[in-house]
Design an enzyme around this catalytic site. Structure first.
Site, PDB file in Angstrom:
ATOM      1  N   GLU A  99       0.883  -1.162   0.000  1.00  0.00           N
ATOM      2  CA  GLU A  99       0.000   0.000   0.000  1.00  0.00           C
ATOM      3  C   GLU A  99       0.926   1.220   0.000  1.00  0.00           C
ATOM      4  O   GLU A  99       1.863   1.273   0.796  1.00  0.00           O
ATOM      5  CB  GLU A  99      -0.862   0.023   1.270  1.00  0.00           C
ATOM      6  CG  GLU A  99      -1.838   1.188   1.250  1.00  0.00           C
ATOM      7  CD  GLU A  99      -2.583   1.410   2.569  1.00  0.00           C
ATOM      8  OE1 GLU A  99      -2.187   0.814   3.595  1.00  0.00           O
ATOM      9  OE2 GLU A  99      -3.543   2.202   2.563  1.00  0.00           O
ATOM     10  N   ARG A 149       5.800 -13.011   8.999  1.00  0.00           N
ATOM     11  CA  ARG A 149       6.542 -11.800   8.689  1.00  0.00           C
ATOM     12  C   ARG A 149       7.863 -11.818   9.450  1.00  0.00           C
ATOM     13  O   ARG A 149       8.066 -12.603  10.378  1.00  0.00           O
ATOM     14  CB  ARG A 149       5.723 -10.576   9.050  1.00  0.00           C
ATOM     15  CG  ARG A 149       5.399 -10.463  10.539  1.00  0.00           C
ATOM     16  CD  ARG A 149       4.998  -9.053  10.963  1.00  0.00           C
ATOM     17  NE  ARG A 149       4.733  -8.177   9.862  1.00  0.00           N
ATOM     18  CZ  ARG A 149       3.585  -7.539   9.651  1.00  0.00           C
ATOM     19  NH1 ARG A 149       2.597  -7.685  10.501  1.00  0.00           N
ATOM     20  NH2 ARG A 149       3.429  -6.757   8.621  1.00  0.00           N
ATOM     21  N   LYS A 190       4.859  -0.143  10.535  1.00  0.00           N
ATOM     22  CA  LYS A 190       4.838   1.149   9.845  1.00  0.00           C
ATOM     23  C   LYS A 190       4.445   2.266  10.799  1.00  0.00           C
ATOM     24  O   LYS A 190       4.967   3.375  10.731  1.00  0.00           O
ATOM     25  CB  LYS A 190       3.799   1.115   8.717  1.00  0.00           C
ATOM     26  CG  LYS A 190       4.314   0.584   7.403  1.00  0.00           C
ATOM     27  CD  LYS A 190       3.252   0.832   6.327  1.00  0.00           C
ATOM     28  CE  LYS A 190       3.528   0.033   5.080  1.00  0.00           C
ATOM     29  NZ  LYS A 190       2.454   0.178   4.080  1.00  0.00           N
TER      30      LYS A 190
END
Length: 562
Positions: free
Chosen positions: A40, A266, A276
């Site tokens: 994104e 992850r 983030k």
RNA sequence: AGCCUCGUAGUGUAAUGGUAGCACAACAGAUUCUGAUUCUGUUUGUCAAGGUUCGAAUCCUUGCGAGGCUACCA
């Protein structure tokens, strides 16, 4: 050593995803493989993304398929062209190429809209008027089923008309949503009539003001995969609970292909944070200098720090792919880094904390150009000339007054080798009133020119680096260390920012470098002998600034700390 | 508490019913004009208990532990 092909140099074993792909190829389910990396555009890429990039693009290379770069841009409130640009630059820097397959979910807005109508027509979606709070209470909980919205039984005609009115901007943001009509009692909360379209009267970085309704992630991702003929849609573990929804849409829509979602863990790294949100917080609260601060785990930060793309790819190749939630020791990353830097970096000499040395028996006006190898293990790096004269600088911690026996460096009465120059013996220490050592008086042995052992067979334990005081160039050197002082900043009491390492950056402004470094270009990497790997800072071009990428392994220092 | 996923040396991973390996880390030693690199060696492991089997890290049961999930974020 082979940095590029860990999978073939180490073992034939494959991770569970590659095994699934092998099976799909063997069974004839697929004849070629298509993956995608779907960021994104709302932030900068970090080392965790690198794992996904290496997986997706790596698989495409190994199976001679292809990998798309697709921006998942369905939330205009958060996304921006700036991020699109940085992400593209980072993927390229890492060494991957999407060729003509640059895509955006926003390219599919019209198709997605049509498919939403398809769902409505089949009785599989409805417009709901419930507020956010109402919807939450209707949803039930982890242990209790939800209950149906009063709007769940609207007619197809009403839903179609309402949805069109939503699209036309007839309603305010939040007034209505489109929901999939699945099962309010489903044990998986994601299946309890999830919202798939919301009203957002926001300017989109690509579609402008063309739309005021936007599909959300669940309604977009799988369909985009299907439109691009993605065969294996690889994502992280937190999407596991979304897979039934992903499949529900694929099964209830006339999509052109049947992608399969597979989840993997992850990347987590010791001494760093990866979310983030937290990285953004560090930037916004100015706890770091920006997204590309060399202490950040962002690809832009690591690039500026001096990491090579090869070392990151190599690291990603060794950590493996599993479904187990783990934390990788940052030492593994640093090993890949040092390994590659050791092979590729020319050696130079630099004194970061200088102390002056005068060679009392060396002719006052003489200057010699000493020949030094640029790489001890690789002659192809060639040689360079390093000026030597009567006044030199050495590292302050390479001298010790009351040196223990195992200290192999300089001390009064002891002799050491000055790398590629001469054997030098320290005769006298000069101090100022405060008692600080300000100068060392030494003598040299002309028979040891080039640093070679003298004819009398005398040997020396230590070799130290030096620069000529008359020829040295000045520079600032930034010594970076880990950003956090605890292994898991997320797992401690209080805020993760409480655990920032106060010594993560030390700026040294009185550094003396050998003259050849005057020509270092932006981003050029070197090994400063006996100190570590450094690179010329790419942002600060006014003055000469070097960033320490990573220190050399230091068994002496390690012993000292014990 | 319901659902999903996962437990192999300190860390990350391999072994797909048949000798528990590898890498990093740590520790010793050798070599070395970088206390680097390189080389050699050492330490340390199948979450637990039952069961199936000639044989289980692997299959079954139960327990324990970890992570994820109740945005109109992705």
């Amino acid at each position: 050593m082979n940095q590029e092909e860990p999978s073939t140099t180490e073992s034939d074993s494959k991770d569970f995803i590659r095994e699934i792909i092998d099976q799909d190829l063997a069974s004839g389910k697929h004849s070629s493989i298509v993956t995608r990396f779907p960021p994104e555009p709302n932030g900068y890429l970090h080392i965790g993304h690198a794992k996904s990039i290496c997986l997706n693009f790596g698989i495409a290379q190994e199976y001679e398929g292809r990998c798309h770069l697709r921006f998942d841009d369905t939330n205009p409130a958060k996304e921006d062209q700036e991020y699109v640009d940085s992400i593209k630059a980072d993927v390229r820097w890492l060494g991957f190429d999407w060729n003509e397959h640059l895509h955006f979910s926003s390219d599919y807005f019209q198709q997605l809209y049509d498919w939403a109508r398809h769902l409505i027509q089949a009785g599989n979606a409805y417009v709901d008027d419930l507020s956010v709070e109402e919807m939450r209470s209707y949803r039930g909980s982890l242990t209790e089923p939800g209950k149906n919205s009063p709007n769940r039984e609207r007619s197809v005609e009403d839903n179609l008309a309402l949805f069109e009115a939503m699209k036309n901007g007839d309603f305010d943001e939040g007034a209505k949503v489109l929901r999939a009509r699945i099962d309010m009692a489903h044990p998986n909360l994601n299946m309890r009539d999830p919202v798939i379209y919301r009203i957002l009267k926001k300017h989109h970085h690509r579609t402008g003001d063309q739309w005021c309704i936007y599909p959300n992630y669940d309604f977009t991702h799988g369909e985009s995969d299907a439109l691009e003929n993605i065969t294996h849609s690889l994502c992280t573990l937190e999407f596991e609970n979304h897979r039934p929804l992903y499949e529900w849409f694929i099964n209830n829509l006339p999509v052109p292909s049947q992608p399969r979602q597979i989840e993997f863990a992850r990347l987590n790294l010791t001494y760093t944070v990866m979310s983030k949100r937290k990285l953004l917080q560090l930037v916004e609260e100015q706890l770091v200098s920006g997204w590309d601060d060399p202490r950040m785990p962002t690809l832009s930060g690591m690039r500026r720090r001096g990491y090579t793309p090869e070392s990151i790819r190599h690291f990603c190749g060794r950590i493996g792919i599993t479904k187990f939630n783990s934390t990788t020791d940052v030492a593994l990353l640093e090993h890949s880094l040092r390994d590659h830097l050791n092979e590729t970096s020319p050696r130079v000499m630099a004194v970061l904390d200088p102390i002056k040395v005068v060679i009392t028996n060396y002719p006052e006006d003489q200057v010699e150009e000493m020949e030094a190898a640029n790489h001890p293990g690789d002659e192809s790096f060639g040689k360079r000339k390093v000026p030597f004269c009567r006044e030199l600088y050495i590292e302050r911690n390479d001298f010790m007054e009351d040196a223990p026996r195992k200290f192999f460096r300089m001390s009064v009465g002891r002799e050491v080798r000055f790398r590629a120059a001469y054997f030098i013996k320290c005769e006298e220490v000069i101090k100022n009133e405060a008692g600080d050592v300000i100068e060392l008086r030494c003598t040299y042995d002309p028979e040891t020119r080039g640093g070679n052992n003298p004819p009398d067979g005398r040997k020396v334990k230590g070799t130290i680096h030096w620069v000529s005081a008359r020829h040295a160039i000045d520079a600032q050197v930034r010594i970076y260390d880990r950003l956090f002082s605890v292994e898991n900043p997320d797992g401690e009491e209080g805020s993760f920012t409480d655990y920032l390492n106060p010594d993560s950056l030390k700026t040294l402004s009185n550094c003396k470098l050998e003259p050849s470094l005057a020509e270092a270009g932006s981003g050029d990497r070197f090994q400063f002998e006996r100190l570590g790997y450094f690179c010329r800072d790419s942002e600060d071009s006014e003055q000469l600034v070097f960033n320490r990428t990573v220190p050399l392994r230091d068994s002496w220092g390690k012993q000292q700390r014990k």
